[in-house]
Design an enzyme around this catalytic site. Structure first.
Site, short mmCIF file in Angstrom:
data_model
loop_
_atom_site.label_atom_id
_atom_site.label_comp_id
_atom_site.label_asym_id
_atom_site.label_seq_id
_atom_site.Cartn_x
_atom_site.Cartn_y
_atom_site.Cartn_z
N PHE A 55 0.84 -1.20 0.00
CA PHE A 55 0.00 0.00 0.00
C PHE A 55 0.88 1.25 0.00
O PHE A 55 1.74 1.42 0.86
CB PHE A 55 -0.91 0.02 1.24
CG PHE A 55 -1.83 1.21 1.28
CD1 PHE A 55 -2.96 1.26 0.48
CD2 PHE A 55 -1.57 2.29 2.12
CE1 PHE A 55 -3.82 2.35 0.50
CE2 PHE A 55 -2.41 3.39 2.16
CZ PHE A 55 -3.54 3.43 1.34
N GLU A 132 12.25 2.13 2.99
CA GLU A 132 11.29 2.58 3.99
C GLU A 132 11.68 2.25 5.43
O GLU A 132 11.28 2.95 6.36
CB GLU A 132 9.91 1.95 3.70
CG GLU A 132 9.38 2.22 2.31
CD GLU A 132 9.07 3.68 2.07
OE1 GLU A 132 8.87 4.42 3.04
OE2 GLU A 132 9.03 4.09 0.89
#
Length: 241
Positions: A55, A132
């Protein structure tokens, strides 16, 4: 400049952070082994050898850098998009930190989901983890995504509220000023905002909070320009100044 796939493949993000640490900027990072363990633990929650959905709600929308076999819009509940993490290197400095988007508790968030083929999961998700998870400002967790017709599980990167750079309940004026003026080795915070807004709109997603924030940031930049203060002027993404 923007982050590139070759940067992730070569581990250049680790190099940047190490160089920053040697320059006196205090940054805590995960080693390659720690990143791999984190990835393995996350994937254990799904059947082996299966496709994985990711996502995206920020830069992964307009600069995904991964190989995927499907892309679609989706919404998650229980999390909302917010500038909630201080940046002191990529798009900010210790003297004038920028802000990074994260998923914070409550509300809902519309974004983009990518399906990574099972054969590509080991290599592609490691690149995402280097991007990330390196600095520890995010926590990887599984969320339910709705695309209008079906529900499925995807990995999302939510804000780590325990991290020292988590920005808790900062005033709107502080957010606007930071985004309008901060920049670092990967560019300006304003450019990050503009690209995210444009990326969402290209998917048919109008985030009212981000649109209002964009308006306020551009007004702040204009006021600084009139006053003669120095900063990096960033037009709406895709337009020439």
């Amino acid at each position: 400049m923007s982050l590139s796939r070759s940067d992730l493949e070569a581990g250049n993000e680790q190099t940047r952070l190490l160089e920053a640490s040697h320059s006196g900027i205090k940054l805590t990072t995960l080693s390659e082994d720690e990143l791999q363990r984190s990835l393995d633990e996350t994937l254990q929650q799904q059947p082996p050898n299966s496709d994985i959905w990711i996502f995206a709600y920020g830069s992964l929308i307009w600069n995904p850098l991964i190989t995927y076999v499907e892309r679609r819009a989706g919404i998650i509940y229980g999390w909302h998009r917010r500038f909630c993490t201080w940046m002191i290197l990529a798009r900010g400095t210790p003297e004038n930190p920028g802000l990074l988007l994260g998923l914070d508790r409550g509300g809902s968030c519309r974004g983009v989901v990518y399906r990574v083929a099972a054969a590509d999961v080991p290599s592609e998700l490691l690149l995402i983890w280097r991007r990330e998870m390196l600095g520890g400002v995010y926590v990887a967790r599984w969320v339910k995504v709705f695309d209008g017709t079906q529900e499925f599980q995807a990995i999302a990167f939510v804000a780590n509220r325990q991290h020292p750079r988590y920005a808790h309940q900062i005033p709107l004026t502080t957010t606007v000023n930071s985004i309008a003026t901060a920049s670092g080795k990967l560019g300006s915070c304003a450019d990050y905002l503009m690209r995210t807004v444009e990326g969402l709109m290209a998917e048919g997603i109008k985030d009212r909070q981000l649109l209002l924030l964009r308006k306020q940031v551009l007004a702040k930049q204009q006021a600084l320009l009139v006053s003669g203060d120095r900063f990096t002027l960033v037009p709406i993404y895709g337009q020439q100044p």
